[in-house]
Scaffold this motif. Structure first.
Motif, PDB file in Angstrom:
ATOM      1  N   UNK A 113     -16.413  -4.693  14.427  1.00 16.59           N
ATOM      2  CA  UNK A 113     -17.870  -4.736  15.054  1.00 16.59           C
ATOM      3  C   UNK A 113     -18.923  -4.515  14.195  1.00 16.59           C
ATOM      4  N   UNK A 114     -18.610  -3.930  13.019  1.00 17.04           N
ATOM      5  CA  UNK A 114     -19.654  -3.444  12.333  1.00 17.04           C
ATOM      6  C   UNK A 114     -19.533  -3.849  10.689  1.00 17.04           C
ATOM      7  N   UNK A 115     -19.252  -5.190  10.480  1.00 23.70           N
ATOM      8  CA  UNK A 115     -19.074  -5.705   9.209  1.00 23.70           C
ATOM      9  C   UNK A 115     -18.023  -5.833   8.425  1.00 23.70           C
ATOM     10  N   UNK A 116     -16.718  -5.053   9.025  1.00 26.05           N
ATOM     11  CA  UNK A 116     -15.566  -5.166   8.328  1.00 26.05           C
ATOM     12  C   UNK A 116     -14.556  -6.123   8.985  1.00 26.05           C
ATOM     13  N   UNK A 117     -14.871  -6.861   9.732  1.00 25.83           N
ATOM     14  CA  UNK A 117     -13.804  -7.903  10.521  1.00 25.83           C
ATOM     15  C   UNK A 117     -13.096  -8.719   9.270  1.00 25.83           C
ATOM     16  N   UNK A 118     -11.791  -8.516   9.736  1.00 25.89           N
ATOM     17  CA  UNK A 118     -10.904  -9.643   8.703  1.00 25.89           C
ATOM     18  C   UNK A 118     -10.603  -8.866   7.603  1.00 25.89           C
ATOM     19  N   UNK A 119     -11.141  -7.677   7.208  1.00 27.88           N
ATOM     20  CA  UNK A 119     -10.845  -6.959   5.848  1.00 27.88           C
ATOM     21  C   UNK A 119      -9.976  -5.786   6.239  1.00 27.88           C
ATOM     22  N   UNK A 120      -9.515  -5.383   7.414  1.00 30.65           N
ATOM     23  CA  UNK A 120      -8.820  -4.389   7.831  1.00 30.65           C
ATOM     24  C   UNK A 120      -7.350  -4.524   8.027  1.00 30.65           C
ATOM     25  N   UNK A 121      -6.423  -3.589   7.483  1.00 32.83           N
ATOM     26  CA  UNK A 121      -5.074  -3.659   7.812  1.00 32.83           C
ATOM     27  C   UNK A 121      -4.571  -2.266   8.265  1.00 32.83           C
ATOM     28  N   UNK A 122      -3.244  -2.421   9.309  1.00 33.41           N
ATOM     29  CA  UNK A 122      -2.862  -1.145   9.692  1.00 33.41           C
ATOM     30  C   UNK A 122      -1.800  -0.587   9.173  1.00 33.41           C
ATOM     31  N   UNK A 123      -1.418   0.454   9.195  1.00 36.93           N
ATOM     32  CA  UNK A 123       0.134   1.090   8.892  1.00 36.93           C
ATOM     33  C   UNK A 123       0.217   2.237   9.900  1.00 36.93           C
ATOM     34  N   UNK A 124       1.229   2.216  10.556  1.00 36.55           N
ATOM     35  CA  UNK A 124       1.783   3.285  11.477  1.00 36.55           C
ATOM     36  C   UNK A 124       3.220   3.247  11.705  1.00 36.55           C
ATOM     37  N   UNK A 144      10.056  -3.048   4.450  1.00 33.84           N
ATOM     38  CA  UNK A 144       9.512  -3.942   4.259  1.00 33.84           C
ATOM     39  C   UNK A 144       8.018  -4.096   4.784  1.00 33.84           C
ATOM     40  N   UNK A 145       7.674  -3.556   5.876  1.00 36.07           N
ATOM     41  CA  UNK A 145       6.314  -3.608   6.479  1.00 36.07           C
ATOM     42  C   UNK A 145       5.456  -2.855   5.723  1.00 36.07           C
ATOM     43  N   UNK A 146       5.969  -1.744   5.270  1.00 41.87           N
ATOM     44  CA  UNK A 146       5.006  -0.917   4.301  1.00 41.87           C
ATOM     45  C   UNK A 146       4.509  -1.643   2.954  1.00 41.87           C
ATOM     46  N   UNK A 147       5.876  -2.307   2.399  1.00 42.40           N
ATOM     47  CA  UNK A 147       5.480  -2.863   1.299  1.00 42.40           C
ATOM     48  C   UNK A 147       4.343  -4.104   1.313  1.00 42.40           C
ATOM     49  N   UNK A 148       4.658  -4.800   2.371  1.00 42.65           N
ATOM     50  CA  UNK A 148       3.712  -6.000   2.762  1.00 42.65           C
ATOM     51  C   UNK A 148       2.317  -5.497   2.986  1.00 42.65           C
ATOM     52  N   UNK A 149       2.287  -4.296   4.036  1.00 43.54           N
ATOM     53  CA  UNK A 149       0.768  -3.931   4.174  1.00 43.54           C
ATOM     54  C   UNK A 149       0.146  -3.497   2.984  1.00 43.54           C
ATOM     55  N   UNK A 150       0.882  -2.704   2.142  1.00 48.64           N
ATOM     56  CA  UNK A 150       0.198  -2.101   0.723  1.00 48.64           C
ATOM     57  C   UNK A 150      -0.123  -3.242   0.089  1.00 48.64           C
ATOM     58  N   UNK A 165      -6.226   1.434   7.475  1.00 49.00           N
ATOM     59  CA  UNK A 165      -6.281   2.533   8.544  1.00 49.00           C
ATOM     60  C   UNK A 165      -4.703   2.945   8.893  1.00 49.00           C
ATOM     61  N   UNK A 166      -4.557   3.884   8.414  1.00 48.72           N
ATOM     62  CA  UNK A 166      -3.099   4.637   8.655  1.00 48.72           C
ATOM     63  C   UNK A 166      -2.939   5.987   9.243  1.00 48.72           C
ATOM     64  N   UNK A 167      -1.819   5.885  10.105  1.00 45.78           N
ATOM     65  CA  UNK A 167      -1.294   7.454  10.638  1.00 45.78           C
ATOM     66  C   UNK A 167      -0.749   8.087   9.448  1.00 45.78           C
ATOM     67  N   UNK A 168      -0.170   9.161   9.927  1.00 48.91           N
ATOM     68  CA  UNK A 168       0.673   9.929   9.082  1.00 48.91           C
ATOM     69  C   UNK A 168       1.866   9.224   8.310  1.00 48.91           C
ATOM     70  N   UNK A 169       2.277   8.190   9.093  1.00 50.06           N
ATOM     71  CA  UNK A 169       3.484   7.325   8.318  1.00 50.06           C
ATOM     72  C   UNK A 169       3.018   6.580   7.300  1.00 50.06           C
TER      73      UNK A 169
END
Length: 944
Positions: free
Chosen positions: A440-451, A483-489, A500-504
């Protein structure tokens, strides 16, 4: 057009396939040729050190943090792999398993299997008697799992065992160290490679423990070692003796010694201070007071310490993180009112399973009384807190993140880095909050998750697209977690700006392409923080790394924790981050975390907080033992004046060997129909097949940039053409080599030797014994007496050649010369084996002397005890007769034991000598080998 001959093709095939001695630069070059690694000389030197003696039981590589021990171990592993010694196991901390798997796959093209309970049981169910027995895969497992499966581990005849973070085993000399002793017994007699930056931290006995894992025949027993090396006054002589005993299997390189070859980047800290809103502060105080209450019904019995710590971490993360957990506590209390004992859901905290393993169940002395009224009061309390938490829609720390990110991006871009940031949090709910906040503050579409799960729609899309991109290149492992780690990275590297990542996300991924890291939540475990920062600030990072931390100045405990991590552990600034001495002083980061949690739980005033943290810092100062630091430097570190010269020589030799090996590959392929590719000064070639063509590149970096194929040893074309070359019958012929027609090369020797003629014979000496090695013998005789060395022979074989007739028969003198060269090479192998044998004899002799010294010390201690007992008897004249007689009886028994020991000591020393001889016999038996001589070819040659 002039062609190459089968003899030239065979020459290069032999050079490529030759089994060179493991510890030679040429052998390392062969190993390196098929891997994607930028090598530094200290890494080559370490790998060669680890394999230098075929009789050795292993080595400890103890380089300082940040010098690439993983790459050193990968080179050793690749060497074994190339020699078809493929029963290899990696035992590592659980959090590093995926990182090792990825390193082996990405850099060394070696497949591996993560052996954990689920996989072990699956293989067992599918009929495998021992799931550790796998083919053509490196087994990777955690220390705990390996310890639990010690019986199955022992049943495998491992070629190589690699143990990362091996200092975990340094207390193996203690019987109480169950994991260490199980692994030591299960892996006894196997060749081991131990990796640790801190082989010696607090006590010299730790060094004894690690050495005993590799080889039980280095030092005597623990008691003798303690007396000979720990309880001594002259530490200078002690350290010198220990250094001598360790030099053949322990190597340590310092960062200060390799600055000429390794570019280190800095850590640059940014501290973003914030002040919580009145409601946030109110919520914090409410829950903090609640957690300090003597009796709590919402927390399951036996888990209060663990859950209290997790709740405090979630509270510090965000109101959203604690809000969801409060609902779980409320649900548990409602169930208790119904008479149902339910589990508490704290899955929001990503590493809860790992943390649970580190906490023992708490034993309560009496069953908790189910006080219905008390439960209802607690329920009302928590419902009030939950309403307050839900009413908070904005977090001060979150708002400050926007400011901090702006600063961080500006600083990173100024330093030459990319506009990318990885943000770490310990809570999945906070992760969701940050995603919405940033979107909501200018980074929409630029973020990936890893958990730990990545079950959201975006992650599923990213995974499916990644699988489609890599369906034909072997990157898809079949393991969703990997595979999900490799894909997100990859998505983060190529398209997104923020991860944005948790300890995983801190486990098993490399983010060298990112140089901005945000600790949104700051763990209390310094080792966990170092692991986080190490994802970006690592070997291969080209830019200074900006590290952003947040600090609530109104919280006295938070301020002291940050000071401790920043000033004492030095985690956030400087070139290297935390030093080995400081970070290594913590036996377990989780234990340190518990200690911090205890302070939060115990203290209610600023004065109490100050006192507790002052005591903790004092304890740390004691743990960082200056005497041990000095001992480690004296015993383990290489202060030779010629260390720089040695590394320089290592680099020169490695580069020369690499260049030579790469050219052998290049010319071998040209001789089988591959075509040169412009520009000709690059080692690239084209292979045509059924109207299609592929361009191969022998430089992996260039191949990645151009999208060409990096030639690997498992390429089918590679093995097929080698097979073809090996099967071709080579009759004695004369070959005319065209130097004059080669306009692209100028070799001074050939410029002045046009018309040179002579005879060349090529033989191979193969040795099979403790190890396998092969040597090529070149016998050359020029008609005019000119001498050709191997480098000139190599240059000649690279020229285009044509068979122009038969070769004359070898003369008697030529044959004698051949036999002399072969005999000389056999003698060299014998001399090397003799050197290895004498090294082992020296080690066993020193071991035997330790045992004998132990016997003498035992007798000496007994004599001392007799003297003391004599004094006691003489002073017993005032005691009753019965007590005097009792003392006298003890004295006589001690004297009798002394006489027996004096009588038996020679016999026991003889037994030690017999054991030594038996061990040396075993070595001699191993060294018995066979030499085989194979004649490859004889040619006449002319230079045109």
């Amino acid at each position: 057009m002039v062609n190459y001959t089968p003899h030239q093709s065979r020459y290069f095939a032999e050079q490529i396939q030759l089994k060179r001695p493991q510890s030679s630069f040429e052998s390392i070059a062969s190993t390196i040729s098929g891997v994607k690694v930028d090598l530094n000389p200290h890494q080559v030197d370490a790998a060669m050190f680890a394999v230098k003696s075929p009789l050795s039981n292993g080595a400890i590589l103890a380089d300082e943090v940040g010098l690439g021990k993983t790459i050193e171990a990968g080179l050793v592993l690749s060497q074994y792999w190339a020699e078809r010694k493929r029963k290899i196991i990696l035992i590592v901390p659980a959090s590093l398993r995926m990182q090792w798997r990825q390193e082996l796959e990405d850099k060394f093209y070696i497949d591996s299997i993560l052996m954990e309970s689920k996989e072990f049981n699956r293989l067992r169910k599918n009929g495998s008697i021992n799931p550790f027995e796998v083919s053509n895969k490196v087994v990777i497992c955690s220390y705990d799992f390996a310890s639990r499966k010690a019986a199955e581990l022992k049943a495998v005849n491992w070629d190589l065992v690699i143990m990362d973070e091996a200092h975990r085993l340094r207390n193996v000399y203690k019987k109480s160290n169950v994991t260490g002793n199980r692994l030591k017994n299960a892996l006894s007699g196997r060749k081991k490679l131990l990796l640790t930056a801190t082989p010696l931290q607090n006590n010299l006995m730790e060094l004894y423990g690690l050495v005993s894992i590799i080889d039980d025949h280095v030092f005597g027993d623990a008691k003798t070692f303690r007396e000979m090396y720990v309880a001594v006054n002259n530490t200078e002589i002690r350290n010198r003796n220990l250094r001598k005993r360790l030099h053949s299997f322990c190597q340590r390189t310092l960062r200060s010694q390799v600055t000429e070859y390794v570019r280190y980047t800095n850590r640059i800290p940014i501290l973003q201070e914030y002040t919580p809103s009145a409601d946030e502060e109110k919520l914090y105080n409410f829950i903090s007071d609640y957690l300090q209450t003597d009796k709590l019904y919402a927390l399951p019995e036996g888990q209060r310490t663990l859950i209290t710590m997790v709740l405090r971490k979630l509270l510090a993360s965000s109101s959203f993180a604690i809000s969801g957990t409060l609902n779980s506590l409320i649900e548990r209390l409602n169930n208790l009112l119904l008479g149902v004992e339910s589990e508490l859901d704290i899955e929001d905290y990503d590493t809860i399973d790992e943390l649970t393993e580190s906490f023992e169940e708490e034993h309560t002395t009496a069953e908790l009384i189910r006080d219905r009224e008390g439960i209802m009061q607690e329920l009302a309390q928590l419902e009030e807190y939950a309403r307050l938490a839900q009413s908070i829609t904005e977090n001060s720390k979150g708002e400050n993140l926007l400011t901090a990110l702006h600063k961080g991006f500006d600083e990173t871009e100024k330093l030459g880095g990319k506009r990318k940031a990885v943000i770490f949090t310990e809570s999945r709910r906070t992760q969701d909050y940050l995603y919405n906040l940033l979107s909501n503050n200018g980074y929409a579409g630029q973020i990936v998750f890893l958990n730990g799960s990545n079950s959201d729609a975006d992650s599923k899309r990213i995974l499916n697209e990644w699988k489609d991109r890599h369906k034909d290149d072997g990157r898809v492992s079949g393991s969703r977690t990997a595979d999900i780690k490799a894909a997100v990275v990859e998505e983060f590297r190529d398209r997104a700006s923020i991860l944005i990542g948790t300890e995983a996300a801190a486990e098993g991924i490399n983010l060298q392409f990112c140089s901005l890291l945000v600790n949104y939540d700051l763990p209390w475990n310094p080792q966990r923080i170092e692991q986080r920062i190490g994802r970006c600030h690592r070997y291969g990072q080209k830019n200074d790394v900006v590290v952003i931390n947040f600090l609530n100045r109104k919280n006295a405990a938070d301020v002291r924790v940050y000071q401790l991590l920043d000033q004492k552990f030095r985690l956030f600034s400087g070139v290297f981050g935390s030093s080995d001495e400081v970070l290594g002083s913590i036996e377990s980061g989780v234990d340190f975390e518990k200690r911090i949690a205890g302070i939060y739980q115990k203290c209610k005033t600023s004065d109490e907080i100050t006192q507790e943290f002052d005591e903790l810092q004092e304890e740390m100062a004691e743990a960082i033992n200056e005497k041990m630091t000095q001992a480690r430097q004296t015993i383990l570190e290489n202060f030779d004046e010629d260390v720089a010269a040695k590394l320089k020589d290592c680099q020169t030799s490695t580069v020369a060997s690499m260049d030579k090996y790469t050219r052998w590959l290049y010319y071998f392929f040209l001789m089988h129909g591959a075509k040169r590719v412009e520009p000709l000064d690059q080692l690239r070639f084209r292979v045509d097949n059924d109207g299609k063509f592929k361009i191969y590149n022998l430089d992996w970096k260039s191949a990645e940039t151009s999208g060409e194929i990096f030639l690997r040893k498992d390429d089918k074309l590679y093995s097929a053409w080698l097979d073809e070359a090996n099967k071709t019958e080579l009759s004695p012929v004369t070959i005319e080599f065209d130097y004059s027609g080669n306009k692209n090369r100028h070799i001074a020797f050939f410029d002045s030797h046009i018309g040179l003629k002579g005879m060349l014979s090529m033989d191979k000496v193969s040795y099979e014994g403790i190890g396998e090695e092969e040597h090529l013998i070149f016998t050359v005789k020029c008609d005019d007496g000119t001498l050709l060395d191997e480098e000139l022979i190599n240059s000649m074989m690279e020229l285009r050649g044509t068979v122009v007739g038969n070769c004359q028969a070898e003369s008697d003198s030529f044959i004698r010369f051949r036999q002399e060269l072969i005999a000389y090479q056999q003698q060299q192998v014998e001399e090397n084996n003799k050197k290895y044998y004498l090294e082992e004899c020296d080690k066993l002799d020193a071991y035997s002397e330790d045992l004998k010294e132990g016997l003498k010390r035992e007798l000496k201690d007994l004599k001392k005890a007799i003297t003391e007992k004599n004094k006691e008897f003489r002073a017993s004249t005032n005691l009753p007769l019965s007590e005097m007689l009792e003392i006298k009886d003890e004295l006589e028994k001690m004297k009798k034991k002394r006489r027996t020991m004096e009588r038996d000591i020679n016999k026991r020393e003889d037994e030690i000598d017999e054991m030594n001889e038996r061990l040396q016999d075993e070595i001699r038996e191993k060294l018995k080998g066979n030499s085989k001589i194979t004649h490859i070819m004889t040619i006449g040659f002319k230079i045109k």
